[in-house]
Design a protein around this motif. Structure first.
Motif, short mmCIF file in Angstrom:
data_model
loop_
_atom_site.label_atom_id
_atom_site.label_comp_id
_atom_site.label_asym_id
_atom_site.label_seq_id
_atom_site.Cartn_x
_atom_site.Cartn_y
_atom_site.Cartn_z
N GLN A 203 -6.87 4.14 9.45
CA GLN A 203 -5.61 3.58 9.00
C GLN A 203 -5.83 2.52 7.92
OE1 GLN A 203 -2.89 5.01 9.64
NE2 GLN A 203 -3.74 6.37 11.22
N ASP A 204 -6.96 1.80 7.99
CA ASP A 204 -7.32 0.89 6.90
C ASP A 204 -7.48 1.69 5.61
OD1 ASP A 204 -7.33 -1.44 8.37
OD2 ASP A 204 -9.50 -1.46 8.72
N GLU A 205 -8.20 2.81 5.69
CA GLU A 205 -8.42 3.64 4.51
C GLU A 205 -7.08 4.14 3.95
OE1 GLU A 205 -11.67 4.24 3.49
OE2 GLU A 205 -12.34 2.98 5.14
N ASN A 206 -6.19 4.54 4.84
CA ASN A 206 -4.91 5.07 4.41
C ASN A 206 -4.07 4.00 3.71
OD1 ASN A 206 -3.26 7.40 4.29
ND2 ASN A 206 -2.00 6.66 5.96
N ARG A 207 -4.04 2.79 4.27
CA ARG A 207 -3.28 1.70 3.64
C ARG A 207 -3.88 1.34 2.28
NH1 ARG A 207 -2.27 0.20 9.11
NH2 ARG A 207 -4.35 -0.69 9.34
N HIS A 208 -5.20 1.34 2.19
CA HIS A 208 -5.83 1.05 0.89
C HIS A 208 -5.41 2.10 -0.14
CE1 HIS A 208 -9.42 -1.31 2.84
NE2 HIS A 208 -8.24 -1.79 3.17
N GLY A 209 -5.42 3.37 0.28
CA GLY A 209 -4.99 4.43 -0.62
C GLY A 209 -3.55 4.24 -1.06
N ASP A 210 -2.68 3.81 -0.13
CA ASP A 210 -1.28 3.57 -0.47
C ASP A 210 -1.14 2.44 -1.49
OD1 ASP A 210 -0.53 5.56 1.27
OD2 ASP A 210 0.03 4.21 2.91
N PHE A 211 -2.00 1.43 -1.37
CA PHE A 211 -1.97 0.32 -2.33
C PHE A 211 -2.29 0.83 -3.73
CE2 PHE A 211 -4.23 -3.03 -4.68
CZ PHE A 211 -3.30 -4.05 -4.64
N PHE A 212 -3.33 1.63 -3.85
CA PHE A 212 -3.69 2.15 -5.17
C PHE A 212 -2.63 3.11 -5.69
CE2 PHE A 212 -7.99 0.79 -3.86
CZ PHE A 212 -8.30 0.03 -4.98
#
Length: 356
Positions: A203-212
């Motif tokens: 979920q950390d990875e997913n949120r980071h992707g959403d930020f980019f």
């Protein structure tokens, strides 16, 4: 299994570098500090607020299962786990350093972006530390300070950072969640407790992707024109091919946790391609049989290069032997790049994505 006294921990400073190893990146901080994200500031701000909540603050805490002895692993299994942890730790630490430097350089000129990158560096540092601590279970650890000082840094322009890290975070999400779900259904293959942490980790990875993704949407020229389509194709192919070629060399690791490396990669590529289809103007037609056939061609060429490198002979003779394999690899990658793509029909405007 019972807790036992551990052997002295070996500190590793050098990481064998190849074309496919995790890399350390730097960028044009001045150009990034001048980014105007006002057209999508609300979404960026909402994601930064999610970061602030820090859902995983108390998640990465080792429990008593880690205290077990892992000496029952045979040498082969131990070595493949160490390599997995080493590569994963290096990749997470690379992200931490990049995000930290971006945040530091944007603090005064672009505080909202700086805060977002600061939160992401926090997450990456947490991941890297957790992985490095896991390595100590196998009596090895990475000297992250040494890595910071000695690794070569590859320069990427800001737009390339956005494309590449968006895809890296999204493919990381699909890798972690796929392994987690598989081991939930097949607990007999969960041979090490680290995998229990993958659900929240992804979920950390997913949120980071959403930020980019939110930042990319604010830069409509990175998604809306012909050049952007070429770059999206390039980075999709780069991320997919790198994972496919890397994992084919690590089929033993995936076999240990009950997965077929090739089938795992195909599933992750399909899902990541779908995710990219919610942002990029084009994605690959991964249902085209030629797509994975050509990845296999590249994989065969990569294996030939590895076999030649391991063989006896001097550098010049090896280089000559490698030429046909390099040509085969290049031909496969070029044909992959030129395959017909799927137009997603998204067009970014000043206010929203709209279906054309």
């Amino acid at each position: 299994m019972v807790a036992t006294s551990r052997k002295p921990i070996e500190t590793k400073e050098e990481f064998k570098e190849t074309l496919l190893t995790p890399r350390f990146y730097t960028t044009n901080f001045k150009e990034m500090s001048e980014l105007d994200i006002s057209s999508n500031e609300d979404e960026v701000r909402a994601i930064v607020e999610e970061f602030r909540i820090d859902y995983n603050r108390d998640h990465f805490i080792r429990d008593k299962e880690f205290a077990n002895s892992w000496d029952y692993f045979d040498d082969s299994t131990r070595n493949i786990f160490i390599e997995f942890l080493e590569r994963s730790c290096t990749a997470e630490f690379s992200g931490f350093l990049l995000y930290k430097e971006i945040s530091r350089n944007l603090k005064k000129s672009n505080p909202l972006l700086a805060e977002g990158f600061s939160f992401m560096s926090r997450d990456e540092a947490r991941h890297a530390g957790f992985l490095n601590k896991a390595m100590s279970d196998f009596n090895v650890s990475l000297d992250l300070g040494f890595l910071t000082k000695t690794r070569k840094y590859t320069f990427f322009a800001p737009k390339f950072i956005f494309y590449a890290t968006y895809l890296s975070e999204k493919i990381g999400y699909w890798r972690y969640i796929t392994i987690f779900r598989h081991l939930e259904k097949n607990p007999e293959f969960r041979v090490y407790p680290l995998f229990r942490f993958f659900e929240s980790w992804c979920q950390d990875e997913n949120r980071h992707g959403d930020f980019f993704a939110a930042v990319l949407k604010s830069q409509k020229h990175l998604l809306n024109n012909f050049e952007s389509k070429l770059w999206c194709k390039f980075f999709l192919l780069s991320v997919f091919a790198t994972m496919y070629l890397n994992d084919s060399q690590r089929s033993e690791f995936y076999g240990t946790i009950g997965l077929d490396a090739q089938q795992f990669d195909k599933y992750v590529i399909i899902k990541t391609n779908e995710s990219a289809g919610t942002l990029f103007p084009v994605i690959y037609d991964v249902e085209n049989p030629r797509f994975f056939e050509l990845l296999d061609v590249c994989n065969e060429a990569n294996q030939q290069l590895i076999d030649i490198e391991k063989s006896e002979g001097n550098g010049i003779s090896k280089l000559i032997q490698k030429i046909p394999a390099y040509a085969k690899m290049a031909s496969g990658l070029i044909e992959l790049y030129l395959l017909p793509v799927i137009e997603t029909d998204f067009s970014w405007t000043e206010t929203d994505y709209q279906v054309a």
